[in-house]
Motif scaffolding. Structure first.
Motif, PDB file in Angstrom:
ATOM      1  N   LEU A  83       0.832  -1.205   0.000  1.00  0.00           N
ATOM      2  CA  LEU A  83       0.000   0.000   0.000  1.00  0.00           C
ATOM      3  C   LEU A  83       0.867   1.255   0.000  1.00  0.00           C
ATOM      4  CD1 LEU A  83      -2.679   1.591   0.345  1.00  0.00           C
ATOM      5  CD2 LEU A  83      -2.373   1.296   2.828  1.00  0.00           C
ATOM      6  N   PHE A  84       1.897   1.271   0.845  1.00  0.00           N
ATOM      7  CA  PHE A  84       2.831   2.398   0.883  1.00  0.00           C
ATOM      8  C   PHE A  84       3.425   2.656  -0.499  1.00  0.00           C
ATOM      9  CE2 PHE A  84       7.553   2.397   0.809  1.00  0.00           C
ATOM     10  CZ  PHE A  84       7.761   3.766   0.841  1.00  0.00           C
ATOM     11  N   ASN A  85       3.868   1.595  -1.158  1.00  0.00           N
ATOM     12  CA  ASN A  85       4.484   1.753  -2.474  1.00  0.00           C
ATOM     13  C   ASN A  85       3.476   2.198  -3.532  1.00  0.00           C
ATOM     14  OD1 ASN A  85       7.355   1.186  -2.353  1.00  0.00           O
ATOM     15  ND2 ASN A  85       6.780  -0.863  -1.676  1.00  0.00           N
ATOM     16  N   LEU A  86       2.220   1.763  -3.394  1.00  0.00           N
ATOM     17  CA  LEU A  86       1.190   2.198  -4.320  1.00  0.00           C
ATOM     18  C   LEU A  86       0.947   3.703  -4.186  1.00  0.00           C
ATOM     19  CD1 LEU A  86      -0.993   1.527  -6.417  1.00  0.00           C
ATOM     20  CD2 LEU A  86      -2.553   1.057  -4.518  1.00  0.00           C
ATOM     21  N   ILE A  87       0.855   4.178  -2.948  1.00  0.00           N
ATOM     22  CA  ILE A  87       0.682   5.619  -2.697  1.00  0.00           C
ATOM     23  C   ILE A  87       1.880   6.392  -3.243  1.00  0.00           C
ATOM     24  CG2 ILE A  87       0.467   7.401  -0.921  1.00  0.00           C
ATOM     25  CD1 ILE A  87      -2.034   5.707  -1.309  1.00  0.00           C
ATOM     26  N   TYR A  88       3.068   5.870  -3.007  1.00  0.00           N
ATOM     27  CA  TYR A  88       4.301   6.477  -3.522  1.00  0.00           C
ATOM     28  C   TYR A  88       4.228   6.584  -5.051  1.00  0.00           C
ATOM     29  CZ  TYR A  88       9.468   6.728  -4.229  1.00  0.00           C
ATOM     30  OH  TYR A  88      10.746   7.070  -4.590  1.00  0.00           O
ATOM     31  N   ALA A  89       3.864   5.461  -5.702  1.00  0.00           N
ATOM     32  CA  ALA A  89       3.826   5.430  -7.167  1.00  0.00           C
ATOM     33  C   ALA A  89       2.790   6.403  -7.728  1.00  0.00           C
ATOM     34  CB  ALA A  89       3.522   4.014  -7.648  1.00  0.00           C
ATOM     35  N   LEU A  90       1.624   6.466  -7.104  1.00  0.00           N
ATOM     36  CA  LEU A  90       0.565   7.346  -7.594  1.00  0.00           C
ATOM     37  C   LEU A  90       0.878   8.819  -7.341  1.00  0.00           C
ATOM     38  CD1 LEU A  90      -2.620   5.335  -6.485  1.00  0.00           C
ATOM     39  CD2 LEU A  90      -1.643   5.509  -8.788  1.00  0.00           C
ATOM     40  N   SER A  91       1.713   9.097  -6.353  1.00  0.00           N
ATOM     41  CA  SER A  91       2.015  10.479  -5.970  1.00  0.00           C
ATOM     42  C   SER A  91       3.207  11.067  -6.710  1.00  0.00           C
ATOM     43  CB  SER A  91       2.281  10.571  -4.458  1.00  0.00           C
ATOM     44  OG  SER A  91       1.195  10.099  -3.713  1.00  0.00           O
ATOM     45  N   ALA A  92       4.219  10.241  -7.008  1.00  0.00           N
ATOM     46  CA  ALA A  92       5.500  10.753  -7.499  1.00  0.00           C
ATOM     47  C   ALA A  92       5.375  11.573  -8.783  1.00  0.00           C
ATOM     48  CB  ALA A  92       6.475   9.594  -7.705  1.00  0.00           C
ATOM     49  N   TYR A  93       4.651  11.054  -9.765  1.00  0.00           N
ATOM     50  CA  TYR A  93       4.559  11.755 -11.054  1.00  0.00           C
ATOM     51  C   TYR A  93       3.793  13.074 -10.947  1.00  0.00           C
ATOM     52  CZ  TYR A  93       3.847  12.560 -16.054  1.00  0.00           C
ATOM     53  OH  TYR A  93       3.825  13.116 -17.308  1.00  0.00           O
TER      54      TYR A  93
END
Length: 392
Positions: A259-269
């Protein structure tokens, strides 16, 4: 030059391909990351302080090499060779973890993996900057971090599937199979580099005359703030140990990590794109504030919902911290020293991450995880305040 103008999703082909490489490599890395804390504690029988210190040493190791290889790639204007060598060393080291028997040989292989990261990171980030449209570095780095982190989402999910598939085997044996299989996507990424990624450094004609940007007082102040913020950085392993402290299983803690990595991925760009107009200094300052909130949420989490909020905030914080400072440093650097300047940022950050994890491990072992996260929150608040003194 004509190839450089080709774009996909509004970014250059080179940045897109480097995103694919990072996706595959991070999938490889994140297949093993979620099981490493349990492997250290249960299989290699490392204690709390040693485990925290080992994880911190691993995080910090690569940074000692980043400025050096950034500088060398500036000198030779050949980024691709260093990018390939770094990814190749990491791929071999991850697969070899399947054969470890003690904490020290585990640490040796993880060190080789991080050395590989140290070899490739600054040259790769410089290549991303050189392949980016002027004024759009935030967008390029945001896309790259998004792809990198989508790999980090896929990796734990693959790890969960493998754990379920191998559940009839002893846990130690299952862990070793996961380590071995992690080398497969890493190997695929090497072929992408060899066949498709192009060097751009040769397009910069000016020769190196000195590391002038590093003499800038404002940049030096920013690097000092980075060092303080790094003292508030804790390994992902502490977040998983927090989940397990609250009674969640290893597989459930991996799901939180995904979940943490999903939030990271959706936020970074989107955060990277927005930073190009909002201002990278402002975004970095905001990131320290989010980091403090995330640490406090972990410190005082007592139920499912607070823990979820902590992982969400942690994902946003890391998305900012791992994306915007790279673009900020790339904007500050002169064309002929981007590898060196970006490498300096990574080195300062990484050098201070190691004592941060030693402190975090000591606070956990001597008191509790709440003290670990509270200390991290305090350091990020100090960094956020000091950012007011850094000029735009």
């Amino acid at each position: 030059m004509e190839e450089r103008k080709k774009k996909i999703f509004g970014i250059s082909w080179n940045v897109f391909l480097l995103g694919i490489v990072s996706f595959l490599n991070d999938m490889s890395s994140e297949m093993i990351m979620p099981v490493m804390p349990s492997y250290l504690m249960e299989v290699l029988d490392a204690g709390k302080l040693l485990s925290g210190s080992v994880m911190g040493a691993i995080e910090s190791m690569s940074s000692l090499f980043k400025v050096a290889f950034g500088y060398v790639s500036d000198r030779f204007r050949k980024r691709k060779a260093f990018v390939f060598a770094g990814y190749a060393l990491s791929t071999l080291a991850k697969g070899a973890l399947a054969f470890t028997r003690y904490w020290w040989d585990f640490l040796l292989l993880r060190a080789l993996d991080r050395i590989g990261k140290g070899i490739r990171t600054a040259p790769r980030d410089a290549l991303i900057a050189e392949s980016s449209e002027k004024g759009k570095t935030g967008k390029s780095f945001g896309f790259h971090r998004m792809m990198d982190t989508l790999g980090a989402v896929a990796g734990p999910l693959v790890a969960i599937a493998l754990i379920e598939f191998l559940k009839s085997l002893p846990a130690e044996t299952a862990y070793r199979y996961i380590f071995l299989l992690s080398a497969v996507p890493g190997a695929i990424s090497l072929f992408v580099i060899i066949l498709f990624v192009k060097d751009r450094g040769g397009e910069v004609k000016k020769k190196i005359k000195g590391i002038s940007t590093l003499k800038n007082r404002n940049l030096q102040l920013f690097l000092a703030v980075v060092a303080i913020g790094a003292l508030g950085r804790y390994s992902y392993a502490f977040t998983m140990w927090k989940a397990q402290e609250l009674g969640y299983s290893v597989v459930q803690s991996i799901a939180f990590y995904a979940l943490f990595n999903l939030i990271y991925a959706l936020s970074a760009y989107p955060l990277g794109v927005y930073s190009d107009t909002f201002g990278k200094k402002r975004m970095i300052t905001l990131g320290f504030g989010v980091a403090a909130l995330a640490a406090l949420a972990f410190a005082y989490a007592r139920n499912f919902y607070t823990l979820i909020a902590a992982f969400v905030l942690y994902g946003i914080y890391i998305a900012i911290e791992d994306t915007i400072p790279r673009a900020y440093m790339a904007d500050l650097a002169r064309e002929y020293e981007k590898g060196t300047i970006i490498g300096a940022y990574h080195t300062v950050f990484g050098v201070f991450v190691f004592p941060a994890s030693v402190i975090a491990g000591w606070l956990w072992g001597s008191y509790s995880l709440a003290y670990t996260f509270t200390f991290a929150a305090a350091m990020n608040v100090v960094a956020m305040v000091l950012m007011a003194f850094v000029r735009e």
